[in-house]
Structure formats: structure tokens, C-alpha cells
Design a protein around this motif. Structure first.
Motif, PDB file in Angstrom:
ATOM      1  N   LEU A   1       0.837  -1.192   0.000  1.00 14.90           N
ATOM      2  CA  LEU A   1       0.000   0.000   0.000  1.00 14.90           C
ATOM      3  C   LEU A   1       0.874   1.245   0.000  1.00 14.90           C
ATOM      4  CD1 LEU A   1      -2.623  -0.981   2.729  1.00 14.90           C
ATOM      5  CD2 LEU A   1      -2.994  -0.902   0.264  1.00 14.90           C
ATOM      6  N   ALA A   2       0.325   2.334  -0.557  1.00 13.15           N
ATOM      7  CA  ALA A   2       0.993   3.634  -0.544  1.00 13.15           C
ATOM      8  C   ALA A   2       0.036   4.646   0.062  1.00 13.15           C
ATOM      9  CB  ALA A   2       1.387   4.044  -1.956  1.00 13.15           C
ATOM     10  N   TYR A   3       0.469   5.275   1.142  1.00 13.14           N
ATOM     11  CA  TYR A   3      -0.352   6.253   1.846  1.00 13.14           C
ATOM     12  C   TYR A   3      -0.038   7.652   1.318  1.00 13.14           C
ATOM     13  CZ  TYR A   3      -1.041   2.324   4.956  1.00 13.14           C
ATOM     14  OH  TYR A   3      -1.362   1.082   5.451  1.00 13.14           O
ATOM     15  N   PRO A   4      -1.062   8.415   0.943  1.00 12.39           N
ATOM     16  CA  PRO A   4      -0.825   9.746   0.373  1.00 12.39           C
ATOM     17  C   PRO A   4      -0.382  10.755   1.430  1.00 12.39           C
ATOM     18  CG  PRO A   4      -3.166   9.401   0.675  1.00 12.39           C
ATOM     19  CD  PRO A   4      -2.493   8.105   1.045  1.00 12.39           C
ATOM     20  N   ILE A   5       0.289  11.780   0.961  1.00 16.11           N
ATOM     21  CA  ILE A   5       0.651  12.916   1.810  1.00 16.11           C
ATOM     22  C   ILE A   5      -0.033  14.123   1.193  1.00 16.11           C
ATOM     23  CG2 ILE A   5       2.519  14.361   2.679  1.00 16.11           C
ATOM     24  CD1 ILE A   5       4.342  11.875   2.356  1.00 16.11           C
ATOM     25  N   ARG A   6      -0.917  14.745   1.965  1.00 15.95           N
ATOM     26  CA  ARG A   6      -1.670  15.898   1.473  1.00 15.95           C
ATOM     27  C   ARG A   6      -1.353  17.113   2.327  1.00 15.95           C
ATOM     28  NH1 ARG A   6      -6.787  12.211   1.474  1.00 15.95           N
ATOM     29  NH2 ARG A   6      -6.351  10.967  -0.373  1.00 15.95           N
ATOM     30  N   ASP A   7      -0.920  18.169   1.685  1.00 15.10           N
ATOM     31  CA  ASP A   7      -0.558  19.410   2.376  1.00 15.10           C
ATOM     32  C   ASP A   7       0.434  19.155   3.507  1.00 15.10           C
ATOM     33  OD1 ASP A   7      -2.281  20.927   0.745  1.00 15.10           O
ATOM     34  OD2 ASP A   7      -3.988  20.395   2.007  1.00 15.10           O
ATOM     35  N   GLY A   8       1.369  18.230   3.260  1.00 14.09           N
ATOM     36  CA  GLY A   8       2.408  17.932   4.234  1.00 14.09           C
ATOM     37  C   GLY A   8       1.974  16.997   5.349  1.00 14.09           C
ATOM     38  N   ILE A   9       0.751  16.469   5.266  1.00  9.41           N
ATOM     39  CA  ILE A   9       0.228  15.600   6.320  1.00  9.41           C
ATOM     40  C   ILE A   9       0.035  14.188   5.754  1.00  9.41           C
ATOM     41  CG2 ILE A   9      -1.688  15.170   7.906  1.00  9.41           C
ATOM     42  CD1 ILE A   9      -2.205  18.236   7.745  1.00  9.41           C
ATOM     43  N   PRO A  10       0.736  13.193   6.321  1.00  5.44           N
ATOM     44  CA  PRO A  10       0.532  11.821   5.884  1.00  5.44           C
ATOM     45  C   PRO A  10      -0.866  11.330   6.273  1.00  5.44           C
ATOM     46  CG  PRO A  10       2.592  12.046   7.097  1.00  5.44           C
ATOM     47  CD  PRO A  10       1.819  13.312   7.281  1.00  5.44           C
ATOM     48  N   ILE A  11      -1.591  10.776   5.327  1.00  4.20           N
ATOM     49  CA  ILE A  11      -2.931  10.244   5.573  1.00  4.20           C
ATOM     50  C   ILE A  11      -2.770   8.744   5.805  1.00  4.20           C
ATOM     51  CG2 ILE A  11      -5.292  10.054   4.707  1.00  4.20           C
ATOM     52  CD1 ILE A  11      -4.243  12.972   5.052  1.00  4.20           C
ATOM     53  N   MET A  12      -2.751   8.359   7.082  1.00  3.74           N
ATOM     54  CA  MET A  12      -2.421   6.996   7.468  1.00  3.74           C
ATOM     55  C   MET A  12      -3.672   6.135   7.665  1.00  3.74           C
ATOM     56  SD  MET A  12       0.747   7.312   7.230  1.00  3.74           S
ATOM     57  CE  MET A  12       1.166   5.664   7.714  1.00  3.74           C
ATOM     58  N   LEU A  13      -4.568   6.191   6.706  1.00  6.28           N
ATOM     59  CA  LEU A  13      -5.785   5.388   6.733  1.00  6.28           C
ATOM     60  C   LEU A  13      -5.708   4.353   5.613  1.00  6.28           C
ATOM     61  CD1 LEU A  13      -8.378   8.280   7.098  1.00  6.28           C
ATOM     62  CD2 LEU A  13      -7.598   6.732   8.898  1.00  6.28           C
ATOM     63  N   VAL A  14      -5.943   3.102   5.959  1.00  5.14           N
ATOM     64  CA  VAL A  14      -5.899   2.041   4.953  1.00  5.14           C
ATOM     65  C   VAL A  14      -6.917   2.333   3.847  1.00  5.14           C
ATOM     66  CG1 VAL A  14      -6.242  -0.426   4.560  1.00  5.14           C
ATOM     67  CG2 VAL A  14      -5.041   0.357   6.608  1.00  5.14           C
ATOM     68  N   SER A  15      -8.060   2.889   4.217  1.00  7.81           N
ATOM     69  CA  SER A  15      -9.093   3.190   3.222  1.00  7.81           C
ATOM     70  C   SER A  15      -8.670   4.273   2.227  1.00  7.81           C
ATOM     71  CB  SER A  15     -10.394   3.610   3.926  1.00  7.81           C
ATOM     72  OG  SER A  15     -10.194   4.781   4.691  1.00  7.81           O
ATOM     73  N   GLU A  16      -7.685   5.087   2.579  1.00  5.21           N
ATOM     74  CA  GLU A  16      -7.189   6.149   1.687  1.00  5.21           C
ATOM     75  C   GLU A  16      -5.952   5.717   0.913  1.00  5.21           C
ATOM     76  OE1 GLU A  16      -8.337   9.452   1.196  1.00  5.21           O
ATOM     77  OE2 GLU A  16     -10.117   8.713   2.201  1.00  5.21           O
TER      78      GLU A  16
END
Length: 62
Positions: free
Chosen positions: A41-56
Motif C-alpha cells: 500500500l501507498a499512503y498519500p501525503i496531502r498538504d504535508g500531512i501523511p494520511i495513514m488510513l488504509v481506506s485512503e
């Protein structure tokens, strides 16, 4: 490269682990994601904030 990509604090990246496997993550600068090879899995980083949700997270191609 997208102008909106922000830098993430390297110290924060050292502390984060995959929420699914609790394994280590690597930073993909080109895609601005945190990658868990174990979970594929690859977790996105949005506006400098890692989005650590499996659903994302984006599933990695085999």
C-alpha cells in the motif's frame, strides 16, 4: 511535478509505521507517498500531512 507538494518533516517520517502491518515505510518523493512494501500500500501525503488510513491508501501493482 505538482507545485502543491509539500515537504514532510523527516523526523515525523521516522516515527510513522504502516497501520496495517506496523512495518516500516519508505518515502516516495516522486509520488509524495509513504510506501509499505509489506502491505503493498501507498499512503498519500496531502498538504504535508501523511494520511495513514488504509481506506485512503493506494494499492501497489504487483
Amino acid at each position: 511535478m505538482d507545485e502543491k507538494i509539500s515537504k514532510v518533516d523527516p523526523k515525523l517520517l521516522e516515527l510513522l509505521t504502516c497501520p496495517l502491518t506496523n512495518g516500516t515505510l519508505t518515502y516516495d518523493r516522486e509520488r509524495n507517498e509513504l510506501v509499505s512494501d509489506r502491505a503493498k500500500l501507498a499512503y498519500p501525503i496531502r498538504d504535508g500531512i501523511p494520511i495513514m488510513l488504509v481506506s485512503e491508501a493506494r494499492k501497489l501493482d504487483e
